[in-house]
Design a protein around this motif. Structure first.
Motif, PDB file in Angstrom:
ATOM      1  N   MET A   1      49.032  17.417  -3.281  1.00 47.29           N
ATOM      2  CA  MET A   1      49.280  17.234  -4.720  1.00 47.29           C
ATOM      3  C   MET A   1      48.180  16.358  -5.313  1.00 47.29           C
ATOM      4  O   MET A   1      47.791  15.360  -4.727  1.00 47.29           O
ATOM      5  N   THR A   2      47.680  16.778  -6.477  1.00 46.35           N
ATOM      6  CA  THR A   2      46.587  16.014  -7.077  1.00 46.35           C
ATOM      7  C   THR A   2      47.135  14.877  -7.929  1.00 46.35           C
ATOM      8  O   THR A   2      48.250  14.933  -8.430  1.00 46.35           O
ATOM      9  N   ASP A   3      46.300  13.870  -8.087  1.00 48.11           N
ATOM     10  CA  ASP A   3      46.650  12.691  -8.868  1.00 48.11           C
ATOM     11  C   ASP A   3      46.430  12.994 -10.351  1.00 48.11           C
ATOM     12  O   ASP A   3      45.365  13.500 -10.724  1.00 48.11           O
ATOM     13  N   PRO A   4      47.430  12.692 -11.231  1.00 45.21           N
ATOM     14  CA  PRO A   4      47.267  12.991 -12.665  1.00 45.21           C
ATOM     15  C   PRO A   4      46.045  12.311 -13.280  1.00 45.21           C
ATOM     16  O   PRO A   4      45.383  12.881 -14.140  1.00 45.21           O
ATOM     17  N   LYS A   5      45.737  11.081 -12.831  1.00 45.30           N
ATOM     18  CA  LYS A   5      44.560  10.388 -13.372  1.00 45.30           C
ATOM     19  C   LYS A   5      43.277  11.123 -12.987  1.00 45.30           C
ATOM     20  O   LYS A   5      42.371  11.286 -13.806  1.00 45.30           O
ATOM     21  N   THR A   6      43.210  11.570 -11.744  1.00 47.10           N
ATOM     22  CA  THR A   6      42.017  12.279 -11.269  1.00 47.10           C
ATOM     23  C   THR A   6      41.823  13.575 -12.050  1.00 47.10           C
ATOM     24  O   THR A   6      40.705  13.898 -12.467  1.00 47.10           O
ATOM     25  N   ASP A   7      42.914  14.318 -12.254  1.00 47.73           N
ATOM     26  CA  ASP A   7      42.835  15.573 -13.019  1.00 47.73           C
ATOM     27  C   ASP A   7      42.390  15.324 -14.457  1.00 47.73           C
ATOM     28  O   ASP A   7      41.505  16.013 -14.968  1.00 47.73           O
ATOM     29  N   LEU A   8      43.008  14.343 -15.097  1.00 47.30           N
ATOM     30  CA  LEU A   8      42.666  14.029 -16.486  1.00 47.30           C
ATOM     31  C   LEU A   8      41.206  13.599 -16.588  1.00 47.30           C
ATOM     32  O   LEU A   8      40.477  14.045 -17.476  1.00 47.30           O
ATOM     33  N   ARG A   9      40.781  12.754 -15.675  1.00 46.42           N
ATOM     34  CA  ARG A   9      39.392  12.280 -15.673  1.00 46.42           C
ATOM     35  C   ARG A   9      38.426  13.459 -15.542  1.00 46.42           C
ATOM     36  O   ARG A   9      37.459  13.572 -16.290  1.00 46.42           O
ATOM     37  N   ARG A  10      38.707  14.344 -14.606  1.00 45.55           N
ATOM     38  CA  ARG A  10      37.820  15.495 -14.366  1.00 45.55           C
ATOM     39  C   ARG A  10      37.733  16.381 -15.611  1.00 45.55           C
ATOM     40  O   ARG A  10      36.650  16.776 -16.034  1.00 45.55           O
ATOM     41  N   HIS A  11      38.884  16.686 -16.230  1.00 45.31           N
ATOM     42  CA  HIS A  11      38.891  17.558 -17.417  1.00 45.31           C
ATOM     43  C   HIS A  11      38.193  16.901 -18.609  1.00 45.31           C
ATOM     44  O   HIS A  11      37.431  17.552 -19.324  1.00 45.31           O
ATOM     45  N   ALA A  12      38.466  15.605 -18.816  1.00 49.12           N
ATOM     46  CA  ALA A  12      37.862  14.902 -19.954  1.00 49.12           C
ATOM     47  C   ALA A  12      36.347  14.810 -19.796  1.00 49.12           C
ATOM     48  O   ALA A  12      35.594  15.011 -20.756  1.00 49.12           O
ATOM     49  N   LEU A  13      35.888  14.522 -18.585  1.00 49.14           N
ATOM     50  CA  LEU A  13      34.442  14.419 -18.362  1.00 49.14           C
ATOM     51  C   LEU A  13      33.766  15.790 -18.455  1.00 49.14           C
ATOM     52  O   LEU A  13      32.635  15.894 -18.933  1.00 49.14           O
ATOM     53  N   ALA A  14      34.474  16.838 -18.041  1.00 51.04           N
ATOM     54  CA  ALA A  14      33.928  18.198 -18.180  1.00 51.04           C
ATOM     55  C   ALA A  14      33.754  18.544 -19.662  1.00 51.04           C
ATOM     56  O   ALA A  14      32.747  19.142 -20.058  1.00 51.04           O
ATOM     57  N   ARG A  15      34.734  18.144 -20.489  1.00 46.05           N
ATOM     58  CA  ARG A  15      34.612  18.376 -21.943  1.00 46.05           C
ATOM     59  C   ARG A  15      33.430  17.583 -22.506  1.00 46.05           C
ATOM     60  O   ARG A  15      32.668  18.077 -23.329  1.00 46.05           O
ATOM     61  N   ARG A  16      33.316  16.316 -22.059  1.00 44.37           N
ATOM     62  CA  ARG A  16      32.220  15.470 -22.545  1.00 44.37           C
ATOM     63  C   ARG A  16      30.865  16.074 -22.191  1.00 44.37           C
ATOM     64  O   ARG A  16      29.923  16.016 -22.989  1.00 44.37           O
ATOM     65  N   ASP A  17      30.757  16.670 -21.013  1.00 47.50           N
ATOM     66  CA  ASP A  17      29.487  17.264 -20.573  1.00 47.50           C
ATOM     67  C   ASP A  17      29.069  18.454 -21.431  1.00 47.50           C
ATOM     68  O   ASP A  17      27.908  18.857 -21.392  1.00 47.50           O
ATOM     69  N   LEU A  18      30.001  19.020 -22.195  1.00 46.96           N
ATOM     70  CA  LEU A  18      29.700  20.188 -23.039  1.00 46.96           C
ATOM     71  C   LEU A  18      29.168  19.800 -24.422  1.00 46.96           C
ATOM     72  O   LEU A  18      28.794  20.671 -25.210  1.00 46.96           O
ATOM     73  N   VAL A  19      29.151  18.511 -24.735  1.00 49.91           N
ATOM     74  CA  VAL A  19      28.637  18.068 -26.039  1.00 49.91           C
ATOM     75  C   VAL A  19      27.152  18.462 -26.140  1.00 49.91           C
ATOM     76  O   VAL A  19      26.373  18.225 -25.216  1.00 49.91           O
ATOM     77  N   THR A  20      26.789  19.081 -27.252  1.00 50.42           N
ATOM     78  CA  THR A  20      25.404  19.539 -27.423  1.00 50.42           C
ATOM     79  C   THR A  20      24.491  18.356 -27.779  1.00 50.42           C
ATOM     80  O   THR A  20      24.974  17.323 -28.268  1.00 50.42           O
TER      81      THR A  20
END
Length: 195
Positions: A1-20
């Motif tokens: 089972m994955t940690d909610p903090k780890t999942d949230l961190r990964r998704h938020a940073l992936a969104r941040r990486d898409l900023v032009t």
């Protein structure tokens, strides 16, 4: 089972990486303008004559705070940069003026040299991975800003301002008892005063 903090961190940073690049440039200008105005307002409210303002030096896809550092310095504020000397330990803060050379710290971060004066900030701008409107931030997992804010708040009043892109907002950041709330959150779109 994955940690909610780890999942949230990964998704938020992936969104941040898409900023032009253009979005990043515009966001940095907005943060410089609004951050300088907020520091001026907080200074007036607090009656501090010369507050020490800590601003992080951006790494990876973090929102660029270099224009904010320049704007604050031009306004006459004393700026410090955080220095990481140990994992899971509070940061120390050393004076910085645009144009100063930075050295690579033990963790590969750009930091002021050891001969620069260390001092505790009155206002602290913090990077983060994700945030919610309650004022909670999710960092990178080291607990460094929580330890830092806990130590500083035990000594004096300090205003903590999280800086992020609007796309890093979460409905709810999972929290633990040691997590420190932020006083403000600043994105390229708005300044949030947590409820």
């Amino acid at each position: 089972m994955t940690d909610p903090k780890t999942d949230l961190r990964r998704h938020a940073l992936a969104r941040r990486d898409l900023v032009t690049p253009q979005e990043a440039h515009d966001a940095a200008a907005a943060i410089a303008r609004n951050g300088r105005a907020l520091v001026a307002e907080l200074t007036e409210k607090s009656g501090l004559t010369a507050p020490v303002v800590s601003v992080y030096w951006p790494i990876r896809s973090e929102l660029n705070t270099r224009p904010l550092i320049e704007a604050l310095t031009a306004q006459g504020f004393l700026v410090t940069l955080p220095v990481m000397h140990k994992v899971r330990h509070p940061l120390i803060f050393r004076d910085f003026t645009p144009g100063d050379d930075l050295v690579k710290g033990p963790y590969g971060l750009s930091e002021p040299a050891e001969d620069r004066t260390a001092r505790d900030p009155d206002i602290l701008f913090s990077p983060l991975a994700a945030f919610d409107r309650r004022g909670f931030r999710l960092g990178y997992g080291g607990g460094i800003y929580d330890a830092t804010l806990s130590q500083l708040r035990a000594k004096k009043a300090i205003v903590a301002i999280g800086v992020a892109y609007a796309c890093q907002e979460a409905d709810h950041v999972p929290t633990e008892p040691h997590d420190q709330r932020l006083d403000y959150l600043m994105t390229e779109r708005e300044t949030i005063i947590p409820a």
